[in-house]
Design a protein around this motif. Structure first.
Motif, PDB file in Angstrom:
ATOM      1  N   SER A 316      79.518  64.316  36.809  1.00 53.93           N
ATOM      2  CA  SER A 316      80.223  63.973  35.507  1.00 53.93           C
ATOM      3  C   SER A 316      80.934  65.167  34.938  1.00 53.93           C
ATOM      4  CB  SER A 316      79.123  63.414  34.425  1.00 53.93           C
ATOM      5  OG  SER A 316      78.371  64.692  34.132  1.00 53.93           O
ATOM      6  N   THR A 317      82.165  64.968  34.594  1.00 53.47           N
ATOM      7  CA  THR A 317      82.614  66.249  33.414  1.00 53.47           C
ATOM      8  C   THR A 317      82.964  65.658  32.189  1.00 53.47           C
ATOM      9  OG1 THR A 317      84.930  65.425  34.410  1.00 53.47           O
ATOM     10  CG2 THR A 317      83.924  67.138  35.682  1.00 53.47           C
ATOM     11  N   TYR A 318      83.098  66.631  31.257  1.00 60.02           N
ATOM     12  CA  TYR A 318      83.357  66.298  29.753  1.00 60.02           C
ATOM     13  C   TYR A 318      83.775  67.606  29.287  1.00 60.02           C
ATOM     14  CZ  TYR A 318      81.721  64.760  25.137  1.00 60.02           C
ATOM     15  OH  TYR A 318      81.630  64.500  23.768  1.00 60.02           O
ATOM     16  N   ALA A 319      85.066  67.538  28.819  1.00 59.91           N
ATOM     17  CA  ALA A 319      85.798  68.661  28.114  1.00 59.91           C
ATOM     18  C   ALA A 319      85.441  68.584  26.664  1.00 59.91           C
ATOM     19  CB  ALA A 319      87.169  68.655  28.342  1.00 59.91           C
ATOM     20  N   ASP A 320      84.992  70.021  26.192  1.00 64.24           N
ATOM     21  CA  ASP A 320      84.885  70.425  24.741  1.00 64.24           C
ATOM     22  C   ASP A 320      86.331  71.099  24.521  1.00 64.24           C
ATOM     23  OD1 ASP A 320      85.196  72.185  22.524  1.00 64.24           O
ATOM     24  OD2 ASP A 320      83.075  71.580  22.514  1.00 64.24           O
ATOM     25  N   VAL A 321      87.395  70.238  23.882  1.00 63.99           N
ATOM     26  CA  VAL A 321      88.704  70.938  23.645  1.00 63.99           C
ATOM     27  C   VAL A 321      88.942  71.422  22.068  1.00 63.99           C
ATOM     28  CG1 VAL A 321      89.750  69.424  25.472  1.00 63.99           C
ATOM     29  CG2 VAL A 321      89.525  68.409  22.894  1.00 63.99           C
ATOM     30  N   GLU A 322      87.943  71.510  21.313  1.00 63.52           N
ATOM     31  CA  GLU A 322      87.940  72.196  20.092  1.00 63.52           C
ATOM     32  C   GLU A 322      88.962  73.316  19.802  1.00 63.52           C
ATOM     33  OE1 GLU A 322      85.157  73.315  15.994  1.00 63.52           O
ATOM     34  OE2 GLU A 322      84.230  73.014  18.045  1.00 63.52           O
ATOM     35  N   SER A 323      88.755  74.295  20.984  1.00 62.77           N
ATOM     36  CA  SER A 323      89.383  75.580  20.825  1.00 62.77           C
ATOM     37  C   SER A 323      90.962  75.323  20.850  1.00 62.77           C
ATOM     38  CB  SER A 323      88.991  76.645  21.769  1.00 62.77           C
ATOM     39  OG  SER A 323      88.898  76.249  23.032  1.00 62.77           O
ATOM     40  N   LEU A 324      91.235  74.336  21.885  1.00 56.83           N
ATOM     41  CA  LEU A 324      92.595  74.071  22.308  1.00 56.83           C
ATOM     42  C   LEU A 324      93.368  73.142  20.839  1.00 56.83           C
ATOM     43  CD1 LEU A 324      94.939  73.519  24.375  1.00 56.83           C
ATOM     44  CD2 LEU A 324      94.192  71.437  24.830  1.00 56.83           C
ATOM     45  N   TYR A 325      92.683  72.341  20.427  1.00 59.61           N
ATOM     46  CA  TYR A 325      92.959  71.651  19.173  1.00 59.61           C
ATOM     47  C   TYR A 325      93.260  72.753  18.169  1.00 59.61           C
ATOM     48  CZ  TYR A 325      93.077  68.591  15.148  1.00 59.61           C
ATOM     49  OH  TYR A 325      93.599  67.945  13.911  1.00 59.61           O
ATOM     50  N   ASN A 326      92.604  73.537  17.830  1.00 59.00           N
ATOM     51  CA  ASN A 326      92.752  74.550  16.810  1.00 59.00           C
ATOM     52  C   ASN A 326      94.089  75.339  16.786  1.00 59.00           C
ATOM     53  OD1 ASN A 326      90.581  73.700  15.291  1.00 59.00           O
ATOM     54  ND2 ASN A 326      89.074  75.199  16.500  1.00 59.00           N
ATOM     55  N   TYR A 327      94.199  75.714  18.270  1.00 60.46           N
ATOM     56  CA  TYR A 327      95.320  76.520  18.595  1.00 60.46           C
ATOM     57  C   TYR A 327      96.496  76.031  18.602  1.00 60.46           C
ATOM     58  CZ  TYR A 327      97.113  80.717  21.030  1.00 60.46           C
ATOM     59  OH  TYR A 327      97.814  81.939  21.520  1.00 60.46           O
ATOM     60  N   ILE A 328      96.712  74.511  19.080  1.00 56.30           N
ATOM     61  CA  ILE A 328      97.871  74.154  19.269  1.00 56.30           C
ATOM     62  C   ILE A 328      98.132  72.639  18.311  1.00 56.30           C
ATOM     63  CG2 ILE A 328      98.427  74.732  21.381  1.00 56.30           C
ATOM     64  CD1 ILE A 328      97.842  71.970  22.483  1.00 56.30           C
ATOM     65  N   ASN A 329      97.071  72.487  17.691  1.00 52.39           N
ATOM     66  CA  ASN A 329      97.080  71.234  16.759  1.00 52.39           C
ATOM     67  C   ASN A 329      97.436  69.918  17.229  1.00 52.39           C
ATOM     68  OD1 ASN A 329      96.610  69.911  14.223  1.00 52.39           O
ATOM     69  ND2 ASN A 329      98.952  69.994  13.756  1.00 52.39           N
TER      70      ASN A 329
END
Length: 356
Positions: A316-329
């Motif tokens: 399985s794979t599962y991405a935490d993308v919080e840092s990306l969202y905070n950086y580029i909205n």
């Protein structure tokens, strides 16, 4: 995007799946694009030339180390060709680089590991050296979710260490991240690595599960599903991927990130102008739900043959993308049903036109 309009972006792997979508989006947003690709035969080159034709690049005009104009400027060139890569940078006044060119495929790396060193390591080194000789404002490059390897602490976070890759493909992508950091540290080249999570969508690669499953269903053939279907992936639609890249291009990392603690280092940031992000849908989908969505889009049942887990694969794979969202909205959000429907429609069109 006003501050980067009319600037020039080199997109390597421009005849590839993501590179094709990205090149078109960049042009739509007012940037000038030089697309580079060696058009290798890892999969059917007819699909690559069809993507180029979609960008108004005439196949008969394509020659090695020659720039051809269409919607983008395109050059057929291999990243291992150090001299001509340097010459391209010298003559082109490139502002940004998006390095998507690579030898793809986890399973292929089990039988042809040398190609991963040539394309993914030597080729990337030549790009970094060219950026050192002819400085650019930002280098964005493709890494992969496969670098998480044996890690089972989900969702995967870029703050986690990635020291246990399962195949040469993953190892080469991990090497890219380390190489980028050294060049960011030594020469001040701003680099951003992107760990893609199972990208899918129209014009997708024939070696990917979505294409394989769809083709088999259309042709009424059996197809293999590994680990008896007990797998999940953070499938990410290609439009969400390229939108993220577009937003990242004008936002290079800065030196001396105040959040970096050398006594407790976060692998995704640095005192050098260096950063890493996951790009995933942040919503894993069971593989059999994925198959069911293809069946629904085709209105046809698949002939599934269940198999054991393949070497080098993960459950399985599962991405935490919080840092990306905070950086580029921006956060990827395209639903599996919509994304697969779009893929199937384009697949049927390309198949009808004999590009597949």
């Amino acid at each position: 995007m006003g501050k980067i309009k009319s600037k020039k972006v080199l997109v390597t792997g421009a005849a590839g799946f993501i590179g094709h979508h990205l090149s078109k989006l960049l042009v739509k947003n007012g940037l000038s694009v030089i697309g580079l690709d060696n058009i290798n035969d890892y999969y059917d080159i007819e699909l690559k030339y069809a993507r180029l034709a979609d960008m108004q690049i005439n196949r008969t005009d394509v020659e090695y180390n020659k720039i051809v104009s269409g919607l983008i400027d395109f050059i057929k060139l291999d990243l291992t060709d150090r001299e001509n890569i340097l010459e391209l940078f010298k003559n082109s006044e490139i502002n940004y680089v998006v390095n998507l060119a690579a030898q793809a495929g986890v399973r292929y790396s089990l039988i042809n590991p040398h190609s991963y060193v040539d394309s993914n390591i030597t080729g990337f080194l030549n790009i970094l050296e060219a950026c050192r000789a002819y400085p650019v404002e930002h280098v964005v490059y493709a890494s992969s979710s496969s670098v998480y390897g044996l890690n089972k602490a989900v969702p995967f976070k870029t703050s986690q260490h990635t020291d246990h890759p399962l195949a040469m493909y993953a190892a080469s992508k991990k090497a890219n991240e380390m190489m980028a950091h050294s060049y960011s540290y030594l020469y001040g080249i701003p680099t951003t690595g992107l760990r893609f999570f199972t990208v899918y969508g129209p014009w997708g690669r024939p070696d990917m599960a979505l294409h394989i499953f769809t083709k088999a269903m259309v042709e009424d053939r059996e197809f293999e599903v590994f680990n008896h279907g007990k797998m999940s992936r953070d499938f990410t639609y290609v439009d969400d991927i390229v939108e993220s890249i577009l937003r990242l291009i004008p936002l290079p990392p800065k030196e001396n990130n105040p959040n970096f603690d050398p006594k407790n280092p976060d692998p995704s940031i640095s005192s050098a102008p260096y950063q890493l992000f996951n790009i995933g849908n942040n919503s894993p989908v069971a593989l059999m739900d994925y198959v069911n969505a293809i069946e629904k889009a085709l209105n046809k049942k698949g002939k599934i043959v269940f198999k054991e887990m393949q070497p080098g694969d993960v459950q399985s794979t599962y991405a935490d993308v919080e840092s990306l969202y905070n950086y580029i909205n921006f956060k990827p959000s395209t639903s599996i049903e919509k994304g697969i429907k779009n893929f199937v429609d384009k697949y049927l069109e390309l198949n009808k036109n004999k590009f597949l």
